[in-house]
Design a protein around this motif. Structure first.
Motif, PDB file in Angstrom:
ATOM      1  N   PHE A   1       0.894  -1.288   0.058  1.00  0.00           N
ATOM      2  CA  PHE A   1       0.034  -0.102  -0.138  1.00  0.00           C
ATOM      3  C   PHE A   1       0.901   1.219   0.091  1.00  0.00           C
ATOM      4  N   VAL A   2       0.322   2.200  -0.471  1.00  0.00           N
ATOM      5  CA  VAL A   2       1.130   3.660  -0.620  1.00  0.00           C
ATOM      6  C   VAL A   2      -0.007   4.716  -0.070  1.00  0.00           C
ATOM      7  N   LEU A   3       0.666   5.537   0.687  1.00  0.00           N
ATOM      8  CA  LEU A   3      -0.140   6.695   1.232  1.00  0.00           C
ATOM      9  C   LEU A   3       0.627   7.856   1.300  1.00  0.00           C
ATOM     10  N   VAL A   4      -0.093   9.161   0.714  1.00  0.00           N
ATOM     11  CA  VAL A   4       0.671  10.456   0.570  1.00  0.00           C
ATOM     12  C   VAL A   4      -0.102  11.495   1.531  1.00  0.00           C
ATOM     13  N   PHE A   5       0.273  12.194   2.303  1.00  0.00           N
ATOM     14  CA  PHE A   5      -0.253  12.760   3.116  1.00  0.00           C
ATOM     15  C   PHE A   5       0.339  14.074   3.840  1.00  0.00           C
ATOM     16  N   GLY A   6      -0.112  15.171   3.879  1.00  0.00           N
ATOM     17  CA  GLY A   6       0.403  16.375   4.741  1.00  0.00           C
ATOM     18  C   GLY A   6       0.628  16.105   6.039  1.00  0.00           C
ATOM     19  N   ARG A   7       1.624  16.877   6.578  1.00  0.00           N
ATOM     20  CA  ARG A   7       2.066  16.704   7.863  1.00  0.00           C
ATOM     21  C   ARG A   7       2.963  17.890   8.357  1.00  0.00           C
ATOM     22  N   LYS A   8       2.744  18.224   9.488  1.00  0.00           N
ATOM     23  CA  LYS A   8       3.885  19.278  10.134  1.00  0.00           C
ATOM     24  C   LYS A   8       4.587  18.759  10.885  1.00  0.00           C
ATOM     25  N   VAL A   9       6.091  19.070  10.512  1.00  0.00           N
ATOM     26  CA  VAL A   9       7.234  18.182  11.226  1.00  0.00           C
ATOM     27  C   VAL A   9       8.268  19.310  11.748  1.00  0.00           C
TER      28      VAL A   9
ATOM     29  N   GLU B   1      12.222  20.681  13.284  1.00  0.00           N
ATOM     30  CA  GLU B   1      13.620  20.360  13.030  1.00  0.00           C
ATOM     31  C   GLU B   1      14.074  18.906  12.979  1.00  0.00           C
ATOM     32  N   SER B   2      13.687  18.613  14.193  1.00  0.00           N
ATOM     33  CA  SER B   2      14.226  17.130  14.551  1.00  0.00           C
ATOM     34  C   SER B   2      13.497  15.844  13.948  1.00  0.00           C
ATOM     35  N   GLY B   3      12.658  16.018  13.431  1.00  0.00           N
ATOM     36  CA  GLY B   3      11.677  15.028  12.821  1.00  0.00           C
ATOM     37  C   GLY B   3      10.449  14.605  13.271  1.00  0.00           C
ATOM     38  N   ARG B   4      10.159  15.259  14.394  1.00  0.00           N
ATOM     39  CA  ARG B   4       9.017  15.017  15.200  1.00  0.00           C
ATOM     40  C   ARG B   4       7.548  15.556  14.506  1.00  0.00           C
ATOM     41  N   THR B   5       6.879  14.616  13.991  1.00  0.00           N
ATOM     42  CA  THR B   5       5.255  15.027  13.406  1.00  0.00           C
ATOM     43  C   THR B   5       4.570  15.575  14.665  1.00  0.00           C
ATOM     44  N   VAL B   6       4.004  16.886  14.495  1.00  0.00           N
ATOM     45  CA  VAL B   6       3.186  17.373  15.518  1.00  0.00           C
ATOM     46  C   VAL B   6       1.611  17.524  14.916  1.00  0.00           C
ATOM     47  N   ASP B   7       1.570  17.177  13.763  1.00  0.00           N
ATOM     48  CA  ASP B   7       0.217  17.268  12.921  1.00  0.00           C
ATOM     49  C   ASP B   7       0.108  16.665  11.875  1.00  0.00           C
ATOM     50  N   THR B   8      -0.910  16.247  11.395  1.00  0.00           N
ATOM     51  CA  THR B   8      -1.083  15.602  10.058  1.00  0.00           C
ATOM     52  C   THR B   8      -2.410  16.099   9.446  1.00  0.00           C
ATOM     53  N   GLY B   9      -2.028  16.426   8.047  1.00  0.00           N
ATOM     54  CA  GLY B   9      -3.189  17.075   7.230  1.00  0.00           C
ATOM     55  C   GLY B   9      -4.044  16.055   6.531  1.00  0.00           C
ATOM     56  N   GLU B  10      -4.181  16.386   5.283  1.00  0.00           N
ATOM     57  CA  GLU B  10      -5.257  15.434   4.304  1.00  0.00           C
ATOM     58  C   GLU B  10      -4.643  14.486   3.738  1.00  0.00           C
ATOM     59  N   LEU B  11      -5.163  13.394   3.436  1.00  0.00           N
ATOM     60  CA  LEU B  11      -4.946  12.153   2.765  1.00  0.00           C
ATOM     61  C   LEU B  11      -4.922  12.716   1.237  1.00  0.00           C
ATOM     62  N   GLU B  12      -3.752  12.996   0.424  1.00  0.00           N
ATOM     63  CA  GLU B  12      -3.536  13.365  -0.651  1.00  0.00           C
ATOM     64  C   GLU B  12      -3.513  12.167  -1.833  1.00  0.00           C
TER      65      GLU B  12
END
Length: 449
Positions: free
Chosen positions: A219-227, A229-240
């Motif tokens: 499977f493959v998913l592409v989605f937006g995220r806010k990350v 500087e150290s690579g920590r994801t703090v929020d995810t956006g929409e499934l693109e």
């Protein structure tokens, strides 16, 4: 004071400044907001694994204060009804040092109205021989997705407060892998949140029977995220974009038409009605003649049944208006939704209705309208699902429902541009993964020669 440089190979600290290690490590992961500490030659941000390794190395190399062991990290979580000071003392710190620490933190945060569950790390040095309280070397806690506060001791023994914040960037990320365990577990290992995976499940419910997925299915998913500087994801956006079982769907925002998903040709993949209005359920009875499980004689079964546990969410199969939400004889709690073109859907044996579901309420496809139950003439929890056309029941499996719209003109051109961007991202991620997988094989082959 000499700043800690993570690019050096050795770590040495003065005996009176064992806490510098804790502060220096924090500086690796965070951008310090104090103007006097800013510099054009700051080391580049490191990934979380490198930060953890450097933190361990720095604490291990720190010189012990006279009469104390080397500092160690103690993770603390504030308990219900506990004060911040009491939580610090649980790390083994003396009462006066705990008060000093909380007083210093008060300059940057509310240390009185705190919530249970707040976590922080305390670096403490225990007395040799385990006699007496530990010495507080440093303390750090996260105050937001990309912000933190750190306390550390300076050369003169005073506690120094620093407020730190990482820059946050928005990006599109690609999660490609195989199913091992559940789809949700497999996607989570690649950084996808349950919300993103849930969007995928709803998206593919038109085309894929999730009861038939197998271990190893890609499977493959592409989605937006806010990350950070150290690579920590703090929020995810929409499934693109999502790819599964040979199907590829792209998110596209139509001018004035809202957001919809389309296949590779620009055809709206949103079927008129969902194939399965309940997640993860198995079909237990089909449309047609059958022996009634309660009455004991053959009778027309005018819908299909899905076995599922009580409380499982039931989705509206399509956009429409609720025309019935009531008790209806052997059907128990019943909901009927009227769609366009003479189509209607019915849902029976429900345990309860979703909030706000009543006659006259407009619903969207995929919206939770009720929950599986066993009300009415039922032998166990399941969903009885019916499809009506012009007042007559039809087989939900074989019903020829209307198809979605197809993009054209300028909309199709804009969609193709968005599609090309997604494909470049997916191809780049696949190439990176293939190179990473090939590297060990190339190394082994070189050694063999």
């Amino acid at each position: 004071m000499q700043e800690f440089d993570p690019r050096r190979q050795t770590f040495r600290f003065a005996p009176a400044a064992a806490g510098v290690g804790a502060l220096a490590i924090a500086l690796l992961a965070w951008k310090v907001t104090s103007p006097q500490d800013a510099g054009p030659q700051a080391p580049p941000p490191l990934d979380p694994a490198a930060i953890a390794a450097l933190q361990h190395q720095a604490f291990a190399a720190a010189e012990a204060q006279p009469g104390f062991t080397r500092p160690e990290n103690v993770a603390v979580k504030i308990l219900p009804g506990e004060t911040f000071e009491a939580a610090v003392r649980r790390a083994g710190v003396a009462p006066d040092e705990a008060r000093q620490a909380v007083s210093a933190l008060g300059g940057a945060m509310d240390v009185v109205n705190i919530k249970a569950g707040l976590k922080f790390d305390a670096a403490v040095a225990k007395p040799e021989g385990e006699n007496g309280p530990a010495k507080l070397i440093g303390l750090s806690l996260r105050t937001g997705p990309a912000s933190a506060i750190t306390l550390s001791r300076s050369f003169d023994g005073a506690l120094r407060l620093r407020e730190m914040e990482e820059e946050v960037r928005e990006e599109l990320t690609v999660a490609d892998g195989e199913i091992h365990g559940s789809l949700y577990q497999s996607a989570a290992k690649l950084g996808a949140t349950p919300t993103i995976t849930g969007q995928m499940v709803k998206l593919f419910s038109h085309k894929v029977d999730f009861r038939e997925i197998q271990p190893g299915d890609p499977f493959v998913l592409v989605f937006g995220r806010k990350v950070t500087e150290s690579g920590r994801t703090v929020d995810t956006g929409e499934l693109e974009y999502a790819e599964f079982k040979g199907q590829r769907f792209y998110r596209f925002e139509r001018p004035g038409g809202g957001v919809e998903y389309f296949d590779e040709t620009g055809k709206n993949i949103k079927g008129f009605l969902l194939r399965t209005p309940v997640d993860g359920a198995r079909m237990t009875s089909r449309f047609g003649m059958r022996r009634h499980p309660i009455l004991g004689y053959n009778r027309m079964h005018q819908g299909i049944d899905f076995g599922a546990g009580t409380g499982t969410p039931v989705f509206a199969a399509g956009d429409g208006v609720v025309v019935e939400a009531r008790r209806w004889g052997g059907y128990g709690n019943w909901v009927r939704v009227r769609h366009s073109g003479g189509w209607e859907t019915g849902y029976a044996h429900l345990s309860r209705y979703a909030k706000g579901i009543k006659k006259g309420q407009r619903v969207r496809q995929g919206q939770v309208i009720a929950y599986v139950g066993s009300t009415g003439a039922s032998t166990g929890p399941h969903l009885h699902y019916e499809v009506w056309l012009n007042g007559r029941r039809v087989n939900p499996i074989g019903a020829k429902v209307p198809q979605g719209t197809v993009l054209a003109g300028s909309e199709l051109a804009a969609f193709k541009a968005k599609k090309a961007e997604i494909e470049r991202l997916v191809a780049a991620k696949a190439e990176t993964r293939h190179l990473a997988e090939a590297a060990p094989r190339l190394t082994t082959a070189s050694l063999a020669r």
